[in-house]
Design an enzyme around this catalytic site. Structure first.
Site, short mmCIF file in Angstrom:
data_model
loop_
_atom_site.label_atom_id
_atom_site.label_comp_id
_atom_site.label_asym_id
_atom_site.label_seq_id
_atom_site.Cartn_x
_atom_site.Cartn_y
_atom_site.Cartn_z
N HIS A 152 6.88 -37.33 105.03
CA HIS A 152 7.11 -37.93 106.41
C HIS A 152 7.83 -36.80 106.85
O HIS A 152 8.44 -35.89 106.21
CB HIS A 152 7.80 -39.14 106.23
CG HIS A 152 6.77 -40.30 105.79
ND1 HIS A 152 6.14 -41.17 106.77
CD2 HIS A 152 6.35 -40.56 104.63
CE1 HIS A 152 5.25 -41.98 106.15
NE2 HIS A 152 5.52 -41.68 104.84
N ASN A 167 4.00 -39.46 109.02
CA ASN A 167 3.45 -38.67 107.99
C ASN A 167 3.36 -37.17 108.65
O ASN A 167 2.84 -37.10 109.74
CB ASN A 167 2.20 -39.05 107.39
CG ASN A 167 2.30 -40.31 106.60
OD1 ASN A 167 2.06 -41.46 107.43
ND2 ASN A 167 2.42 -40.46 105.58
N ARG A 177 -4.04 -46.28 107.36
CA ARG A 177 -3.16 -47.24 106.66
C ARG A 177 -1.56 -46.88 107.03
O ARG A 177 -1.12 -47.61 107.74
CB ARG A 177 -3.53 -47.00 105.11
CG ARG A 177 -2.72 -48.34 104.44
CD ARG A 177 -1.25 -48.09 104.05
NE ARG A 177 -0.70 -47.03 103.32
CZ ARG A 177 0.34 -46.34 103.42
NH1 ARG A 177 1.43 -47.19 103.62
NH2 ARG A 177 0.41 -45.21 102.50
N ASP A 178 -1.28 -45.65 106.63
CA ASP A 178 0.27 -45.54 106.76
C ASP A 178 0.63 -45.41 108.38
O ASP A 178 1.68 -45.63 108.66
CB ASP A 178 0.68 -44.11 106.08
CG ASP A 178 2.15 -44.15 105.54
OD1 ASP A 178 3.10 -45.16 105.89
OD2 ASP A 178 2.40 -43.32 104.93
N CYS A 185 7.50 -46.17 107.64
CA CYS A 185 7.33 -47.21 106.83
C CYS A 185 8.32 -48.18 107.65
O CYS A 185 9.38 -48.09 107.73
CB CYS A 185 8.04 -47.05 105.49
SG CYS A 185 8.39 -48.50 104.44
N HIS A 232 3.27 -36.83 99.42
CA HIS A 232 3.21 -37.45 100.39
C HIS A 232 4.61 -37.34 101.21
O HIS A 232 5.70 -38.03 100.94
CB HIS A 232 3.25 -38.93 99.90
CG HIS A 232 2.96 -39.92 101.06
ND1 HIS A 232 2.02 -40.58 101.02
CD2 HIS A 232 3.97 -40.61 101.76
CE1 HIS A 232 2.04 -41.53 102.05
NE2 HIS A 232 3.24 -41.32 102.46
P1 HMG Z 1 6.22 -62.29 98.43
O1 HMG Z 1 6.45 -63.10 99.53
O2 HMG Z 1 7.23 -62.03 97.36
O3 HMG Z 1 4.83 -62.72 97.63
O4 HMG Z 1 5.70 -60.81 98.96
P2 HMG Z 1 4.63 -63.77 96.57
O5 HMG Z 1 4.18 -63.21 95.46
O6 HMG Z 1 5.97 -64.45 96.32
O7 HMG Z 1 3.77 -64.86 97.40
C1 HMG Z 1 4.02 -65.70 98.62
C2 HMG Z 1 2.81 -66.04 99.26
O8 HMG Z 1 2.14 -64.79 99.70
C3 HMG Z 1 1.85 -66.59 98.30
O9 HMG Z 1 1.17 -67.80 99.19
C4 HMG Z 1 0.75 -65.58 97.99
O10 HMG Z 1 -0.72 -66.23 97.56
C5 HMG Z 1 0.58 -65.06 99.37
P3 HMG Z 1 1.48 -69.35 99.13
O11 HMG Z 1 0.76 -69.53 97.60
O12 HMG Z 1 2.76 -69.49 99.49
O13 HMG Z 1 0.43 -69.86 99.96
N1 HMG Z 1 0.30 -63.42 99.10
C6 HMG Z 1 -0.50 -62.88 99.76
N2 HMG Z 1 -1.48 -63.17 100.41
C7 HMG Z 1 -2.18 -62.18 100.85
N3 HMG Z 1 -2.43 -61.08 100.30
C8 HMG Z 1 -1.32 -60.55 99.36
C9 HMG Z 1 -0.57 -61.69 98.79
N4 HMG Z 1 0.43 -61.40 98.05
C10 HMG Z 1 0.90 -62.84 97.92
N5 HMG Z 1 -1.59 -59.40 98.84
C11 HMG Z 1 4.26 -58.91 98.63
C12 HMG Z 1 5.39 -59.84 98.08
C13 HMG Z 1 4.41 -57.66 97.79
C14 HMG Z 1 3.01 -59.41 98.94
C15 HMG Z 1 4.95 -58.30 100.06
O14 HMG Z 1 6.26 -58.04 99.92
C16 HMG Z 1 4.29 -57.50 100.93
O15 HMG Z 1 3.18 -57.68 101.19
N6 HMG Z 1 4.99 -56.16 101.01
C17 HMG Z 1 4.24 -55.16 101.74
C18 HMG Z 1 4.99 -54.13 102.23
C19 HMG Z 1 4.36 -52.84 102.75
O16 HMG Z 1 3.11 -52.87 102.96
N7 HMG Z 1 5.31 -51.72 102.94
C20 HMG Z 1 4.30 -50.68 103.70
C21 HMG Z 1 3.56 -50.02 102.45
S1 HMG Z 1 4.84 -48.93 101.36
C22 HMG Z 1 4.74 -47.38 102.32
O17 HMG Z 1 4.52 -47.40 103.39
C23 HMG Z 1 4.94 -46.08 101.37
C24 HMG Z 1 3.91 -45.16 101.06
O18 HMG Z 1 3.24 -44.65 102.36
C25 HMG Z 1 4.57 -43.90 100.27
C26 HMG Z 1 5.85 -43.36 100.91
O19 HMG Z 1 5.84 -43.02 102.08
O20 HMG Z 1 6.82 -43.18 100.29
C27 HMG Z 1 2.92 -45.94 100.28
MG MG Z 2 4.22 -43.09 103.74
#
Ligand code: HMG
Ligand code: MG
Length: 301
Positions: free
Chosen positions: A209, A249, A15-16, A240, A207
């Site tokens: 990096h 990571n 995933r990450d 990220c 966690h």
């Molecule tokens: P948004 O655009 O604000 O979503 O995104 P929304 O709620 O306004 O919805 C817009 C449209 O998207 C809607 O469709 C929803 O149904 C659809 P419409 O009605 O317009 O046809 N939708 C989805 N479709 C499929 N799957 C879903 C989903 N949600 C809404 N889950 C959202 C908000 C959170 C979805 C977006 O910002 C997003 O996906 N962000 C993900 C970012 C991400 O993955 N970043 C990396 C992971 S975090 C990380 O790496 C850190 C970590 O490793 C720890 C560390 O290192 O610190 C964990």
């Molecule tokens: Mg991470």
């Protein structure tokens, strides 16, 4: 800790690691990756992510990967879930654990999930409740806990406040993230000490990096504070996409080397993981940044 104490490595590479790779692995290769990691002895593998596929296109095949992996008994296969839509998808894909996430800093939270911290609580609450109602346990990530790419220093009180709120929702484990790899061991000790005012250290994971090469030192500091769960990514893959400059990571093979030599028991076969990293380098057609890979490349030169 004394010799042969048990520590857990949560493998987050699928995933990450893959979320930030420019070369997208085929679904077949993702399935092979998770299966080979299962065979190596990991007890918890974060397989993919049910975020919006437009935001993280490299993991758009999460449903298919989860459908096709071979599930080994005793292994927890988890995935990231940002909201109720993600939970629906994760439940139909039969995840074993739901991993929610948010940041300790306002601007990273907005960049990453398009909401303020306060609005995120309202989104995550029903996700945690829904996962629990389905009988699943929940991990909560707190990102940017040691520093933010937009705001710089992050006050430890903010990390504690976000953690406390996630715990009140009912998360079973918190993973405290150094998203951009700025932490140093003294800070790790201070953050873990502060968090112990709201939770038992047995519920805590770290966690790291490795952007500045401090991740292994930070893990040693975490061990010294009593933490026994650490996230890592095979080969040191990762980053990220919403944290500019964040490196991968900490590499699983390097953490395994550390734990093996310290006499800590992970239950994971290090040579298997070395082989997975070598295979992954071939599939991604680029060298991976782990120290173990550099040693192996040197030996075969
Ligand atoms: P948004 O655009 O604000 O979503 O995104 P929304 O709620 O306004 O919805 C817009 C449209 O998207 C809607 O469709 C929803 O149904 C659809 P419409 O009605 O317009 O046809 N939708 C989805 N479709 C499929 N799957 C879903 C989903 N949600 C809404 N889950 C959202 C908000 C959170 C979805 C977006 O910002 C997003 O996906 N962000 C993900 C970012 C991400 O993955 N970043 C990396 C992971 S975090 C990380 O790496 C850190 C970590 O490793 C720890 C560390 O290192 O610190 C964990
Ligand atoms: Mg991470």
């Amino acid at each position: 800790m004394s010799g042969r104490d048990r520590v857990t490595i949560v493998e987050v590479g699928p995933r990450d690691g893959l979320q930030n790779e420019s070369r997208v692995l085929s679904t077949d290769d993702k399935v092979t990756l998770v299966n080979r990691l299962s065979e190596a002895g990991f007890r918890h593998i974060e397989v993919s992510s049910f975020v919006h596929p437009k935001w993280i296109p490299t993991l758009a095949d999460a449903d298919e990967v989860l459908a096709r992996i071979t599930r080994r008994p005793g292994v927890t296969y988890s995935a990231l879930v940002p909201n109720e839509r993600g939970l629906e998808r994760a439940l139909s894909a039969r995840v074993d654990m739901v991993n929610v996430f948010m940041s300790a800093s306002e601007s990273h939270n907005r960049a990453n999930i398009n909401k303020s911290i306060v609005d995120t609580y309202a989104v995550l609450e029903p996700v945690v409740q829904g996962a629990k109602a389905a009988g699943l346990s929940v991990r909560g990530y707190v990102s940017t806990a040691f520093g933010c790419p937009y705001e710089g220093d992050v006050d430890v009180s903010q990390v504690v406040a976000v953690s406390e709120r996630l715990l009140r929702m009912g998360v079973d484990e918190l993973s405290i993230g150094d998203t951009i790899g700025v932490a140093v061991p003294t800070q790790v000790t201070a953050v873990v000490a502060a968090l112990q005012s709201v939770l038992d250290v047995s519920k805590l994971a770290l966690h790291f990096h490795d952007t500045r090469g401090t991740a292994i030192a930070n893990i040693v500091a975490g061990l010294g504070s009593g933490v026994t769960v650490f996230d890592a990514s095979v080969g040191g893959l990762g980053g990220c996409p919403y944290a500019p400059g964040a490196a991968g990571n900490v590499a699983t093979e390097d953490v395994l080397y550390l734990f093996d030599k310290m006499g800590l028991d992970t239950g994971i076969e290090r040579p298997f993981v070395d082989d997975v990293a070598a295979w992954l380098e071939e599939r991604l057609e680029k060298p991976l940044p782990s120290h173990a890979r550099a040693v192996r490349r040197g030996q075969s030169a």
